[in-house]
Design a protein around this motif. Structure first.
Motif, PDB file in Angstrom:
ATOM      1  N   GLU A  77     -95.461  99.868  10.668  1.00 29.50           N
ATOM      2  CA  GLU A  77     -95.869  98.465  10.762  1.00 29.50           C
ATOM      3  C   GLU A  77     -96.257  97.981   9.373  1.00 29.50           C
ATOM      4  O   GLU A  77     -97.157  98.535   8.727  1.00 29.50           O
ATOM      5  CB  GLU A  77     -97.040  98.281  11.723  1.00 29.50           C
ATOM      6  CG  GLU A  77     -97.456  96.817  11.858  1.00 29.50           C
ATOM      7  CD  GLU A  77     -98.612  96.613  12.816  1.00 29.50           C
ATOM      8  OE1 GLU A  77     -98.625  95.583  13.509  1.00 29.50           O
ATOM      9  OE2 GLU A  77     -99.510  97.492  12.867  1.00 29.50           O
ATOM     10  N   GLU A 107     -98.132  95.440   7.595  1.00 31.29           N
ATOM     11  CA  GLU A 107     -99.199  94.482   7.879  1.00 31.29           C
ATOM     12  C   GLU A 107     -99.302  93.494   6.729  1.00 31.29           C
ATOM     13  O   GLU A 107     -99.614  93.870   5.592  1.00 31.29           O
ATOM     14  CB  GLU A 107    -100.515  95.227   8.095  1.00 31.29           C
ATOM     15  CG  GLU A 107    -100.442  96.206   9.268  1.00 31.29           C
ATOM     16  CD  GLU A 107    -101.670  97.083   9.404  1.00 31.29           C
ATOM     17  OE1 GLU A 107    -101.999  97.471  10.534  1.00 31.29           O
ATOM     18  OE2 GLU A 107    -102.295  97.395   8.363  1.00 31.29           O
ATOM     19  N   ILE A 115    -101.929  98.966  18.508  1.00 33.83           N
ATOM     20  CA  ILE A 115    -101.364  97.885  17.687  1.00 33.83           C
ATOM     21  C   ILE A 115    -100.479  96.991  18.564  1.00 33.83           C
ATOM     22  O   ILE A 115    -100.293  97.248  19.749  1.00 33.83           O
ATOM     23  CB  ILE A 115    -100.524  98.425  16.515  1.00 33.83           C
ATOM     24  CG1 ILE A 115     -99.273  99.141  17.041  1.00 33.83           C
ATOM     25  CG2 ILE A 115    -101.345  99.349  15.632  1.00 33.83           C
ATOM     26  CD1 ILE A 115     -98.263  99.462  15.966  1.00 33.83           C
TER      27      ILE A 115
END
Length: 365
Positions: free
Chosen positions: A187, A189, A234
């Motif tokens: 991921e 971010e 998440i």
């Protein structure tokens, strides 16, 4: 008049069908041999670039790529096989003999069109059982740069999903719905357009309306530090279908599998027009084998000694290639949303069916 009386004699029908099939598949074999060799020249370097790959992987690529080439060029082979068969029958005055016995142009072409129907059925079955699986496997193999293949060939791989400003990439996904399992999660971010940190994890599964990631760790871009997180939740609000349906390869799915994928996408409120066009084309594409004898029939009629047999063969070939151009154009317009899916898949077939009939009636005398 019975259906069997519509055809020439049994001997003549089998003779024409055998000529047609032998020439069609001989041309197909030659095309596949040449095109596979050319394709292998461009891909062998990429295959061998992966450490440990050798001759076995090259031959595996050939085995996966050949069905795609066969499926794509079978209609071309049917067209050329039709023109060569009819030109030879015309050259040997066999068409004149059949017409002199009272057969119409459609009766002369009947054995070839019936054989074309059999070729279309074989093509559809081959596409469903062989081409779809080979295409799906080859697509996944290319995504891993010709490295080791995932065990489950039905898995999705290298899927990107957006979660607000964040971007999530998953190397492999197994299962569907809430039972979907993620592997190799990353991921990115972000805050606006700036990358703040990178979170990675080994596996993930559905947890409420989010995803529970195991073996997670976060790399902070600004500080350059790596922090182990263990288990972390998440992607709140990201649905399973956003992973499993984000990339549907129409060529890699059978007719039934693609229809199910379209139904799932429609339930998720996702656009499906391009896939619906591909679904209909899985039927109209093989049926082009029935159309080719009609488009190539211009080479069968007219006196061979008039010196125009070659011109007639070129006209037949031109009509066939115009059909393929129109077919690809209609599919492209369907993908853009300019044509409805059914029209994009079937309009060229119906249009050239009428054109073939018009040309046949105009040139048979």
């Amino acid at each position: 008049m019975s259906l069997m009386n519509f055809f020439p004699s049994r001997t003549m029908s089998l003779y024409m069908a055998r000529m047609f099939l032998v020439r069609t598949f001989a041309i197909l074999a030659a095309l596949v041999l040449v095109l596979q060799a050319l394709d292998l020249l461009s891909e062998s370097g990429r295959i061998l670039a992966y450490a440990g790959n050798g001759d076995g992987e090259v031959w595996r690529y050939v085995g996966l790529r050949t069905p795609e080439i066969i499926a794509r060029f079978l209609p071309f082979s049917v067209l050329l096989g039709t023109i060569i068969t009819l030109s030879q029958l015309n050259q040997n005055s066999e068409v004149i003999a059949m017409k002199a016995s009272g057969l119409s142009a459609h009766q002369v072409l009947a054995p070839l069109m019936l054989t074309g129907l059999a070729v279309a059925a074989i093509s559809f079955g081959f596409n469903e059982r062989v081409v779809a699986r080979a295409s799906a496997t080859l697509a996944q193999w290319k995504k891993v740069d010709y490295g080791p293949l995932p065990i489950d060939r039905g898995d999705r791989s290298n899927v990107w999903v957006k979660d607000g400003d964040h971007l999530i990439v998953v190397q492999q996904i197994k299962g569907r719905g809430d039972a979907a399992l993620l592997a190799g999660i990353t991921e990115y971010e972000r805050s606006g357009q700036s990358l703040r940190s990178i979170l990675t994890g080994t596996t993930g599964k559905r947890d409420g309306d989010g995803w529970r990631i195991e073996g997670a760790q976060r790399f902070d871009v600004a500080g350059g530090t790596l922090t182990p997180l263990g288990s972390v939740r998440i992607a709140q609000g990201v649905r399973p279908d956003q992973f499993t349906l984000s990339s549907v390869n129409a060529d890699g799915l059978s007719f039934v599998g693609l229809r199910e994928a379209i139904a799932d996408l429609q339930l998720a409120g996702r656009p499906t027009k391009a896939l619906e066009g591909a679904l209909w084309h899985k039927l109209s594409g093989p049926l082009s084998s029935i159309l080719m004898p009609l488009l190539g029939a211009v080479a069968a009629f007219g006196l061979a000694r008039s010196g125009k047999l070659f011109v007639r063969a070129v006209i037949g070939m031109g009509l066939g290639f115009l059909y393929f151009v129109a077919d690809n154009f209609a599919l492209a317009m369907g993908n853009l949303g300019a044509y409805p899916p059914f029209l994009a898949a079937w309009a060229p077939f119906l249009l050239f069916l009428m054109i073939g009939e018009a040309v046949l009636l105009r040139t048979e005398e």
